[in-house]
Enzyme design. Structure first.
Site, short mmCIF file in Angstrom:
data_model
loop_
_atom_site.label_atom_id
_atom_site.label_comp_id
_atom_site.label_asym_id
_atom_site.label_seq_id
_atom_site.Cartn_x
_atom_site.Cartn_y
_atom_site.Cartn_z
N CYS A 44 0.82 -1.21 0.00
CA CYS A 44 0.00 0.00 0.00
C CYS A 44 0.86 1.27 0.00
CB CYS A 44 -0.94 0.00 1.21
SG CYS A 44 -1.83 -1.55 1.37
N TYR A 423 -20.21 16.04 19.57
CA TYR A 423 -20.22 17.32 18.84
C TYR A 423 -19.49 18.42 19.58
CZ TYR A 423 -21.88 21.99 17.77
OH TYR A 423 -21.91 23.33 17.52
N LYS A 431 -26.42 18.10 15.00
CA LYS A 431 -27.03 17.04 14.19
C LYS A 431 -25.98 16.70 13.13
CE LYS A 431 -30.90 18.01 11.90
NZ LYS A 431 -32.29 18.39 11.71
C1 LIG Z 1 0.12 -0.40 -5.06
C2 LIG Z 1 -0.89 -1.04 -4.14
C3 LIG Z 1 -1.53 -0.27 -3.21
C4 LIG Z 1 -2.48 -0.85 -2.35
N1 LIG Z 1 -3.10 -0.05 -1.44
C5 LIG Z 1 -4.02 -0.59 -0.61
C6 LIG Z 1 -4.66 0.20 0.38
O1 LIG Z 1 -4.39 1.41 0.52
N2 LIG Z 1 -5.59 -0.39 1.18
C7 LIG Z 1 -5.91 -1.73 1.08
O2 LIG Z 1 -6.75 -2.23 1.84
N3 LIG Z 1 -5.29 -2.51 0.16
C8 LIG Z 1 -4.37 -1.98 -0.68
N4 LIG Z 1 -3.74 -2.78 -1.60
C9 LIG Z 1 -4.13 -4.21 -1.68
C10 LIG Z 1 -3.40 -5.05 -0.63
O3 LIG Z 1 -2.03 -4.79 -0.70
C11 LIG Z 1 -3.68 -6.53 -0.93
O4 LIG Z 1 -5.06 -6.75 -0.77
C12 LIG Z 1 -2.91 -7.49 -0.04
O5 LIG Z 1 -1.53 -7.30 -0.21
C13 LIG Z 1 -3.28 -8.94 -0.36
O6 LIG Z 1 -2.46 -9.83 0.34
P1 LIG Z 1 -2.13 -11.27 -0.27
O7 LIG Z 1 -1.31 -11.97 0.76
O8 LIG Z 1 -3.36 -11.91 -0.76
O9 LIG Z 1 -1.26 -10.98 -1.57
P2 LIG Z 1 0.15 -10.24 -1.70
O10 LIG Z 1 0.35 -9.30 -0.59
O11 LIG Z 1 0.19 -9.71 -3.10
O12 LIG Z 1 1.21 -11.43 -1.58
C14 LIG Z 1 1.24 -12.51 -2.46
C15 LIG Z 1 2.66 -13.05 -2.52
O13 LIG Z 1 2.63 -14.39 -3.01
C16 LIG Z 1 3.74 -14.62 -3.83
N5 LIG Z 1 3.44 -15.77 -4.68
C17 LIG Z 1 2.46 -15.87 -5.63
N6 LIG Z 1 2.46 -17.11 -6.18
C18 LIG Z 1 3.46 -17.79 -5.57
C19 LIG Z 1 3.95 -19.12 -5.71
N7 LIG Z 1 3.42 -19.98 -6.57
N8 LIG Z 1 4.99 -19.51 -4.95
C20 LIG Z 1 5.54 -18.63 -4.05
N9 LIG Z 1 5.12 -17.37 -3.89
C21 LIG Z 1 4.07 -16.96 -4.62
C22 LIG Z 1 3.90 -13.30 -4.57
O14 LIG Z 1 5.22 -13.15 -5.04
C23 LIG Z 1 3.58 -12.28 -3.47
O15 LIG Z 1 4.75 -11.89 -2.83
C24 LIG Z 1 -2.76 -2.23 -2.45
C25 LIG Z 1 -2.09 -3.03 -3.39
C26 LIG Z 1 -1.15 -2.45 -4.22
C27 LIG Z 1 -0.43 -3.32 -5.23
#
Ligand SMILES: Cc1cc2nc3c(=O)[nH]c(=O)nc-3n(C[C@H](O)[C@H](O)[C@H](O)COP(=O)(O)OP(=O)(O)OC[C@H]3O[C@@H](n4cnc5c(N)ncnc54)[C@H](O)[C@@H]3O)c2cc1C
Length: 448
Positions: A44, A423, A431
């Site tokens: 994020c 408030y 309100k």
């Molecule tokens: C630029 C950006 C800004 C964001 N801002 C916000 C925000 O302000 N507020 C909010 O709520 N959310 C935000 N998000 C979304 C939030 O970051 C994601 O919802 C969250 O990171 C999801 O977590 P995750 O573990 O599912 O995936 P991720 O955090 O993406 O992690 C997945 C990991 O799995 C690894 N991986 C994938 N496949 C394999 C495999 N086969 N073997 C080994 N490793 C693997 C990847 O390399 C990655 O490192 C943002 C996302 C981005 C990209």
């Protein structure tokens, strides 16, 4: 009982679930695999490093060794899990030294999602970027520092597109946003989006709506749009959304839901009870309608990590569904939404009523009162709140949090006038705008 727990993906979901499990279970072996270089980084924060708001790159990272020591887990980076053998309960993974296997008692999938980045004809990947990972951020940052671009095209007016625009603008880069939709930010309705669009115009950001990118010309420096119009840009950012990483799960014959993400039950188990999944890769239920929903945000990943660690610890705490509460900064505006929009309710053929209010953040006579727009969508019969939207310069985050809490607590529109929110002139009105919104919506119910 000591178990061997393997986690695929080590960022928001994967790193959090590892830490949560360790808090309750001091014995089990926990191994995290990530195909990238980094774990537990702050996705994020990536746009804010580009805009030099976050000055120190290391502030976005959690050193692997420190994480291993703090939580007593083993981390294997640059190790991609390539297959799951459910019968033998082992995974296959690949790293620089080749292909290996590792057995598991419990497997947790948190592979996230990838940025959608089609290979548009004429694309030049040296000047076209996505922003989803640390290497992606580094590549964009290096280009900006080296080439000093003056103009940027941002394709996609969702979260990441908006955050990138603000941060490139802060560096003095002239931005043009292109989006196929009728308005920016699908998390809000068109009337609320018009406030955001006016603000973008004030900031001299060019906005091209109802137009898609078709292909590139001129070595990736000219974008040709669906209408044939041309835009020249020194760099292009594709912010076209994300696609959940489900290949590993689907190849292991785990069910994939109708949203295209991994099916999970209330305890975040996939269709194999020894395999859990969480985060951007999973489909859960919508909090309000119980219909399948895929939401890629940090809160669900963190909550689901707690649900999984509790379940592994023998506690049946159910995941109650996702509301999809989201908030972001668009220059001086705060934009937030929770639950459904008019579009998603129409798509589901769910009848609804709506009311919008333009108010002030606090008492008009006290300096600094700013305009604030609030909207709710609700069931015209019983007043159930389906969705809430807030846009404003000050106090929008507070109102969004109240409305999101109201939805989760299953309050109805008739409860909103009765909320005592505190408030004094610098903070609100006797309100509060939330109360006024509730009175307006309740009156609509009364008149039926
Ligand atoms: C630029 C950006 C800004 C964001 N801002 C916000 C925000 O302000 N507020 C909010 O709520 N959310 C935000 N998000 C979304 C939030 O970051 C994601 O919802 C969250 O990171 C999801 O977590 P995750 O573990 O599912 O995936 P991720 O955090 O993406 O992690 C997945 C990991 O799995 C690894 N991986 C994938 N496949 C394999 C495999 N086969 N073997 C080994 N490793 C693997 C990847 O390399 C990655 O490192 C943002 C996302 C981005 C990209």
């Amino acid at each position: 009982m000591k178990q061997k727990i393997i986690i695929v993906g080590g960022v928001a979901g994967g790193a959090t679930v590892a830490a949560q499990i360790r808090r309750q279970d001091k014995l089990s072996d926990i191994i995290i695999f990530d195909r990238g270089d980094y774990i537990a980084f702050s996705n994020c924060g990536l746009p804010y490093y580009i805009g030099e708001i976050v000055k120190n790159r290391d502030d976005l990272l959690f050193p692997t060794g420190e994480f291993e020591e703090k939580y007593g887990v083993e981390i294997r980076v640059n190790s991609e899990v390539t297959a799951i053998n459910r019968e033998k309960k082992h995974i296959q993974y690949q790293n620089v030294s080749g292909i290996h296997e590792e057995t598991y008692d419990k497997l947790i999938l948190s592979p996230g999602a990838d940025a959608v980045a089609p290979d548009f004809a004429g694309i030049d990947k040296q000047c076209t970027f996505t922003l989803h990972t640390i290497p992606g951020m580094d590549k964009m940052n290096a280009f900006i520092k080296e080439k000093q671009p003056k103009t940027a095209a941002i394709v996609g007016a969702g979260f990441i597109g908006m955050e990138v625009v603000e941060n490139l603008h802060a560096l003095g880069i002239k931005c043009t946003i292109i989006d196929r939709s009728k308005h920016v930010m699908k998390i809000v309705d068109e009337d609320m989006a018009s406030v955001i669009q006016d603000h973008l115009t004030e900031k001299r950001v060019d906005l091209i709506l109802e137009e898609g990118l078709d292909h590139f010309n001129n070595e990736g420096k000219t974008l040709v749009l669906s209408s044939g119009a041309h835009i020249d840009a020194d760099m292009t950012i594709l912010a076209l959304g994300i696609k959940p990483n489900v290949a590993l799960a689907s190849e292991a014959a785990l069910a994939i839901g109708k949203t295209g993400a991994i099916t999970t039950n209330r305890y975040m188990q996939t269709t194999d009870p020894d395999i859990y999944a969480l985060g951007d890769a999973v489909e859960t239920n919508d909090f309000a309608t119980y219909s399948p929903r895929h939401v890629a945000l940090a809160w669900p990943a963190h909550r689901q990590a707690f649900i999984i660690s509790s379940h592994l610890n023998g506690e049946n705490i159910a995941y109650r569904g996702t509301l999809g509460t989201a908030i972001l900064k668009v220059f001086d505006l705060t934009v937030g939404a929770a639950g459904h929009t008019s579009r998603s309710l129409t798509d589901m053929e769910l009848p609804y009523m709506e009311t919008m209010l333009q108010a002030h953040s606090h008492a008009n006579y006290y300096p600094g009162a700013e305009k604030l727009w609030l909207k709710i969508l609700f069931n015209g019969q019983d007043g159930t709140i389906y969705g809430a939207q807030a846009v404003g310069y000050d106090g929008a985050d507070k109102r969004l949090a109240v409305l999101a809490t109201a939805i989760k607590a299953k309050l109805t529109v008739t409860d909103l006038p009765d909320l005592e929110l505190g408030y004094a002139p610098p903070y609100g009105n006797s309100k509060d705008p939330i109360n006024v919104l509730g009175y307006k919506a309740s009156a609509m119910l009364d008149h039926k």
